[in-house]
Design an enzyme around this catalytic site. Sequence first.
Site, PDB file in Angstrom:
ATOM      1  CG  ASP A   1      -5.413  -1.462   2.300  1.00  0.00           C
ATOM      2  OD1 ASP A   1      -6.191  -0.696   1.706  1.00  0.00           O
ATOM      3  OD2 ASP A   1      -5.030  -2.543   1.813  1.00  0.00           O
TER       4      ASP A   1
ATOM      5  NE  ARG B   1     -10.575  -4.403  -1.849  1.00  0.00           N
ATOM      6  CZ  ARG B   1      -9.564  -5.257  -1.661  1.00  0.00           C
ATOM      7  NH1 ARG B   1      -8.415  -4.794  -1.201  1.00  0.00           N
ATOM      8  NH2 ARG B   1      -9.706  -6.535  -1.933  1.00  0.00           N
TER       9      ARG B   1
ATOM     10  CG  ASP C   1      -1.621  -1.274   1.474  1.00  0.00           C
ATOM     11  OD1 ASP C   1      -2.131  -1.823   0.481  1.00  0.00           O
ATOM     12  OD2 ASP C   1      -1.696  -1.727   2.635  1.00  0.00           O
TER      13      ASP C   1
ATOM     14  CG  ASP D   1      -2.536  -4.469  -1.677  1.00  0.00           C
ATOM     15  OD1 ASP D   1      -3.651  -4.759  -2.146  1.00  0.00           O
ATOM     16  OD2 ASP D   1      -2.194  -4.795  -0.532  1.00  0.00           O
TER      17      ASP D   1
END
Length: 436
Positions: A256, A308, A212, A252
Amino acid sequence: MSRALITLMATAAALPALAGDPLPDAALALAREAAPLGWATLEGGTTGGARAEPVIVSSRAGLVAALGGDNLSNGADDVPAVIFLSGRIDLTADAEGRPQGPEAFADPGYDEAAYIAAYDPETYGREKEPEGPLEEARERSEQAQKAHAMIRVGSNKTLVGLPGATIAGGTLLLKGSSNVIIRNIAFEDSWDYFPQWDATDGSKGNWNAEYDLIAIEADAERIWVDHCSFSDGDRPDDSVPPVFGRVHQHHDGLIDIKTGASLVTLSANHFFDHDKTHIIGSSDKRTEDMGRLKVTLAGNFYENVKQRLPRVRYGEVHVLGNLYMPSAEGPYAFDYALGAGKEGRALSEANAFVLPEGIDPSKIIKQYRGERIEDRGSLVNGKAVDLVALYNAANPEKPLEAGAGWEPPYPYERPDPARLAETIPRDAGPTLLGDD
């Protein structure tokens, strides 16, 4: 290593040096602000390095020095620090500041072409994940890249970008850290040189990347990320050919938040040109995340991002006054915005969705074993809608309950969603300091 020596090292590695080019008052004021809204204001608030003596860094080496001196142990450093970033900092860079490619981290036993040939699902099959010497070599390569390009940030730190400041090629890892502020920085292209193929991931298999741009995890708390930007930079996911008919994914998440992290506010950031943007809660099996994962997303700009935005498990997540401008086509063609995951309790308020032709508003919400979600006062293309009712009408076999089951325990004002398409593109991202 003493903090005084670390400060000297960081300043020596920086251009301009702090002593020769004093920081303007506006920059110092930014570094001394505390989180003003959301979950990050609770339990003592988020003040970062507060009034620690600031340093300026312009390289990976300078950043590591300012964060404590040794990258692999910096995550445990809790000495207050205020760090200003200048220029472009590539987290793959060697000791001389030169960006490095996969050859710098690859294990001698790893060869990408051989890996692809060995785990071709037409011959290896689709019943199990890769295993054996080539997969083990890939894992060692991944660990070498991670040790270098994943920069550990400890507690009581403030990172502020000067005009044009960019972090590229890796991850800021906040693992178990507390009281951290990150502001006014452009983050881009956390490219995984060694993604893993998994034929068991979904019905067709998928490539999975590791890094991330910011990872907040392991009970990290009181984190404020404000006026930053996040993207894939000049290497979108379709910049390399697909393999096994699937995107050969090297990115990715953007930010997160997982494994017990909590009391996080993401405000006035620009997220663009990316696939998997935020996952809040990493696994349905982590029941210990219940009572954690308290996150506020406020005033952010989501542009040409696929999914997301966020996807939520377990957490009490407040999605307030954000602007969503997805695309119907291209590598980041819209999938969904609000993911209702297991025991997730997302509260969406006063968001604005500007959907192009070809995107059905019923796709704004997607169900991932969740049971409930709430929206209050959001607009789709300027019109008031009931997002949960739209989802339920399109998905009668797995309806969602309309209600989050909680109320934010902090004061806030609900913005006018009709104005967000005008105000947020102007204000979000690294806009806090001028160029003069």
